[in-house]
Design a protein around this motif. Structure first.
Motif, PDB file in Angstrom:
ATOM      1  N   GLN A 106       1.930  -1.068   0.296  1.00  0.00           N
ATOM      2  CA  GLN A 106      -0.719   0.287  -0.102  1.00  0.00           C
ATOM      3  C   GLN A 106       0.512   1.188   0.004  1.00  0.00           C
ATOM      4  N   ALA A 107       1.842   1.385   0.935  1.00  0.00           N
ATOM      5  CA  ALA A 107       2.993   1.760   0.943  1.00  0.00           C
ATOM      6  C   ALA A 107       3.467   2.199  -0.545  1.00  0.00           C
ATOM      7  N   LEU A 108       3.651   2.010  -0.640  1.00  0.00           N
ATOM      8  CA  LEU A 108       4.558   1.587  -2.170  1.00  0.00           C
ATOM      9  C   LEU A 108       4.217   2.094  -3.407  1.00  0.00           C
ATOM     10  N   LEU A 109       2.931   2.088  -3.317  1.00  0.00           N
ATOM     11  CA  LEU A 109       1.830   2.798  -5.144  1.00  0.00           C
ATOM     12  C   LEU A 109       2.069   3.376  -5.310  1.00  0.00           C
ATOM     13  N   GLY A 382      12.041  16.903  -2.072  1.00  0.00           N
ATOM     14  CA  GLY A 382      11.558  16.495  -2.837  1.00  0.00           C
ATOM     15  C   GLY A 382       9.952  15.996  -3.483  1.00  0.00           C
ATOM     16  N   ASP A 383       9.678  16.011  -5.050  1.00  0.00           N
ATOM     17  CA  ASP A 383       8.386  16.700  -5.360  1.00  0.00           C
ATOM     18  C   ASP A 383       8.098  15.245  -6.053  1.00  0.00           C
ATOM     19  N   ASP A 384       8.971  13.990  -5.513  1.00  0.00           N
ATOM     20  CA  ASP A 384       8.814  12.569  -6.702  1.00  0.00           C
ATOM     21  C   ASP A 384       8.530  11.602  -5.554  1.00  0.00           C
ATOM     22  N   ALA A 385       8.076  10.755  -5.352  1.00  0.00           N
ATOM     23  CA  ALA A 385       7.997   9.737  -4.973  1.00  0.00           C
ATOM     24  C   ALA A 385       8.250   8.804  -3.424  1.00  0.00           C
ATOM     25  N   SER A 386       9.764   8.770  -4.179  1.00  0.00           N
ATOM     26  CA  SER A 386      10.869   8.937  -3.716  1.00  0.00           C
ATOM     27  C   SER A 386      11.260  10.263  -2.577  1.00  0.00           C
ATOM     28  N   LYS A 430      16.419   0.167   1.499  1.00  0.00           N
ATOM     29  CA  LYS A 430      16.785   0.617   0.342  1.00  0.00           C
ATOM     30  C   LYS A 430      16.441   1.713  -0.400  1.00  0.00           C
ATOM     31  N   PHE A 431      16.837   3.026  -0.691  1.00  0.00           N
ATOM     32  CA  PHE A 431      16.112   4.399  -1.795  1.00  0.00           C
ATOM     33  C   PHE A 431      16.833   3.612  -2.618  1.00  0.00           C
ATOM     34  N   GLN A 432      15.640   4.835  -3.774  1.00  0.00           N
ATOM     35  CA  GLN A 432      16.238   4.370  -4.721  1.00  0.00           C
ATOM     36  C   GLN A 432      16.761   5.703  -4.815  1.00  0.00           C
ATOM     37  N   GLY A 460      20.885   4.016  -9.633  1.00  0.00           N
ATOM     38  CA  GLY A 460      20.683   2.967  -8.649  1.00  0.00           C
ATOM     39  C   GLY A 460      19.860   2.487  -7.426  1.00  0.00           C
ATOM     40  N   GLY A 461      19.455   1.111  -8.132  1.00  0.00           N
ATOM     41  CA  GLY A 461      18.195   0.660  -7.455  1.00  0.00           C
ATOM     42  C   GLY A 461      17.372   0.768  -7.016  1.00  0.00           C
ATOM     43  N   TRP A 462      16.338   0.175  -6.156  1.00  0.00           N
ATOM     44  CA  TRP A 462      15.592   0.127  -5.488  1.00  0.00           C
ATOM     45  C   TRP A 462      14.700   0.309  -4.627  1.00  0.00           C
ATOM     46  N   HIS A 463      13.782  -0.266  -3.739  1.00  0.00           N
ATOM     47  CA  HIS A 463      13.308   0.858  -3.089  1.00  0.00           C
ATOM     48  C   HIS A 463      13.072  -1.066  -2.252  1.00  0.00           C
ATOM     49  N   GLY A 464      13.722  -0.284  -0.378  1.00  0.00           N
ATOM     50  CA  GLY A 464      12.749  -1.154   0.354  1.00  0.00           C
ATOM     51  C   GLY A 464      13.552  -2.421   0.972  1.00  0.00           C
ATOM     52  N   HIS A 465      13.052  -3.406   0.991  1.00  0.00           N
ATOM     53  CA  HIS A 465      14.220  -4.547   1.441  1.00  0.00           C
ATOM     54  C   HIS A 465      13.290  -5.255   1.074  1.00  0.00           C
ATOM     55  N   GLY A 466      14.389  -6.514   1.519  1.00  0.00           N
ATOM     56  CA  GLY A 466      13.314  -8.100   1.064  1.00  0.00           C
ATOM     57  C   GLY A 466      13.857  -8.235  -0.084  1.00  0.00           C
ATOM     58  N   PHE A 467      15.528  -8.224  -1.209  1.00  0.00           N
ATOM     59  CA  PHE A 467      15.997  -8.437  -2.336  1.00  0.00           C
ATOM     60  C   PHE A 467      17.644  -8.608  -2.115  1.00  0.00           C
TER      61      PHE A 467
END
Ligand code: ZN
Length: 565
Positions: A106-109, A382-386, A430-432, A460-467
């Motif tokens: 939900q948080a990462l929609l 900043g304005d973006d999702a990240s 991890k943050f984008q 530089g990558g992807w958001h969150g953890h679990g990978f």
């Protein structure tokens, strides 16, 4: 015949569209998403489409197509979030931590909506084509190809029931194919297992415990780059930063043993070095609770997680307190801060020989759910999702810092004797755009290949953890000595190395509690980060400390910056 071919072509194009779209939306550097170079994938897709469109039964048609589109949608959403397709282990992880998974999604929609929208639009179009064609078709239709397709789709499952299945999805394949194989492998998991690798056993020897009390705070999704303790511009951790030059404080970076709560907890608390040492993991021979119990400590475990996250940790010993979020019917705490209050309420008269483990949830997604509104102080960066996620994460850190200050204060007053408070997160977050270690270093995967990870838009990558990613495993740790435990703090930090690991921290904690562990299989320079499995089945990263020594300087730099004030 003409309408049949037309319907097939339209459906084929619509099924392919989300895969192609994701190629543009999620550009990866190191693992190019080249479904088109795999002709067999396209042939496979053509057969699927032709068989489904030809089916005489409308429910059969729609059911089969729904299954196909389910594989596609879930894989592409996962891909646009993590940069990889999900494996059978990710499915297992999702079911075991369902609450966290739903909250996280939900948080990462904000990150996944483009893929999700395209998948849903194309699905709507495909169903419209199927229904329209079914109603207007003039030539006779037949279910035989659809039945044959069902049998064909059973092959990956049947195959994995007969052979040990180590399936790893490839981003070069179609999402549908990877979905089918991952689910097939998931359903057959455990039917055929690989021969267990045998390692020389660990030996334990007793010494004198170094402290009267040990408090281990297990962190959650900790990102050191957002902490002012490690030099972030925003003062997210003012209390911890104020301790930087204290003799009673030590902080540094380390690598976690895995990238998701339950696996990290299993490897860390059981002190397992080798990612595929199933015998050591199963025996729980070096489990920290077991060691504490043998050395005469009273044990308290308080967790703001639910039970799923603790499946591999020891709870067969005599715990004085064992409470987790699912058991806390009286709701003693809403946020992490209440864990220490609950501990003080539950413990008996004994104020010394305490081994207290506080398992926190703060900094987990959705960040805003895990801190009180008063801590909503930092705006989005900043304005973006990240940027939005970073802003909320920073607020979460501010609450974390406040919590630690409160805990240190209360524990100093409420515990008798020398006390060491140690903070170790389960894994990072991890943050984008914030990749640091994966950008700087190549490292070895469990298949022996040198590789670097995929990067979103090259930044530089992807958001969150679990990978499985070395940035996700890079975590901040710290230790605070209270009531004269400086000798224990010195002994503890002397065992860590300038960049540490869960495994080394476990050994250092064990010796603080009075037990030295010798592992004949250990190589001084090497550490491992495991994927989403306890026994190495989901792969691992092999890293070498000397290659990561640039991380040692981060702490030094921060200490120099703060002394300039
Ligand atoms: Zn976690």
């Amino acid at each position: 015949m003409k309408t049949y071919i037309l319907a097939c072509i339209t459906a084929f194009v619509c099924i392919l569209a989300p895969d192609i779209f994701t190629t543009f939306f999620v550009a990866t550097e190191e693992t190019p998403y080249r479904w088109y170079s795999h002709y067999e994938s396209l042939v496979f897709l053509a057969i699927i489409t032709a068989s489904i469109v030809a089916a005489r039964s409308l429910p059969l048609k729609l059911c089969l197509m729904s299954l196909i589109l389910f594989f596609q949608l879930t894989q592409l959403v996962h891909f646009s979030y993590y940069g990889t397709f999900y494996s059978q282990y990710s499915i297992g992880y999702m079911f075991s931590e369902m609450g966290d998974f739903i909250a996280g999604t939900q948080a990462l929609l904000v990150l996944i909506w483009p893929s999700l929208t395209v998948c849903l639009l194309s699905a709507a179009l495909i169903f419209a084509v199927l229904i329209y064609h079914h109603k207007t078709a003039k030539q006779p239709l037949t279910n035989i190809p659809a039945y044959m397709l069902c049998i064909l789709m059973m092959f990956p499952l049947i195959k994995s029931l007969y052979h040990y299945n180590d399936y790893k999805p490839s981003a070069k394949q179609l999402a549908i194919r990877c979905g089918l194989y991952s689910w097939s492998s998931y359903f057959s998991m455990g039917y055929k297992t690989k021969d267990t690798k045998e390692y020389a056993p660990y030996t334990l020897s007793s010494q004198q415990p170094m402290v009267d009390n040990l408090v281990l705070i297990i962190g959650e999704s900790a990102n050191y780059q957002r902490m002012s303790l490690f030099g972030a511009d925003r003062d997210t951790t003012p209390y911890l930063k104020s301790l930087v030059h204290s003799e009673q404080f030590h902080h540094q970076l380390a690598f976690s043993s895995s990238v998701a709560t339950q696996y990290s907890m299993g490897y860390f608390l059981n002190g397992v070095y080798e990612p595929d040492n199933a015998i050591q993991m199963g025996s729980k021979g070096a489990n920290l609770f077991k060691i504490a119990e043998q050395n005469g400590y009273e044990m308290h475990f308080l967790s703001n997680h639910t039970i799923g996250a603790q499946s591999q940790i020891y709870r067969y010993g005599q715990f004085h307190t064992w409470i987790d979020k699912s058991m806390d019917a009286s709701q003693q705490w809403q946020y992490d801060k209440g864990l220490v209050d609950a501990y003080l309420k539950e413990r008996g008269a004994k104020r010394t020989k305490q081994f207290v483990v506080l398992h926190t949830y703060n900094m987990h997604t959705p960040y805003t759910d895990n801190y009180p509104e008063d801590f909503q102080v930092f705006p989005p960066e900043g304005d973006d999702a990240s940027g939005l996620l970073k802003g909320n994460y920073d607020n979460s850190l501010k609450y974390f810092d406040h919590t630690i200050e409160y805990w240190v204060d209360r524990l100093t007053k409420e515990l008798d004797g020398t006390t060491l408070i140690v903070y170790v997160p389960d894994h990072g977050e991890k943050f984008q755009g914030d990749a640091q270690v994966s950008h700087a270093q190549h490292h070895k995967g469990s298949n022996g290949d040198e590789h670097k990870h995929a990067h979103n838009h090259g930044d530089g990558g992807w958001h969150g953890h679990g990978f499985l990613d070395i940035d996700v495993a890079t975590v901040p740790i710290f230790a605070i000595s209270v009531n004269g435990a400086n000798h224990a703090l010195d002994a503890f930090k002397s065992q860590l190395g300038c960049i540490s690991s869960h495994y080394k921290i476990h050994h250092a904690l064990a010796s603080v509690l009075g037990t030295d562990i010798i592992n004949p299989n250990q190589q001084e320079d090497t550490f491992y980060i495991s994927g989403l499995s306890y026994y190495g089945a989901a792969g691992w990263i092999e890293g070498h400390f000397p290659e990561h020594e640039f991380l040692c300087n981060i702490r030094q730099q921060q200490m120099r910056t703060t002394s300039a004030y």
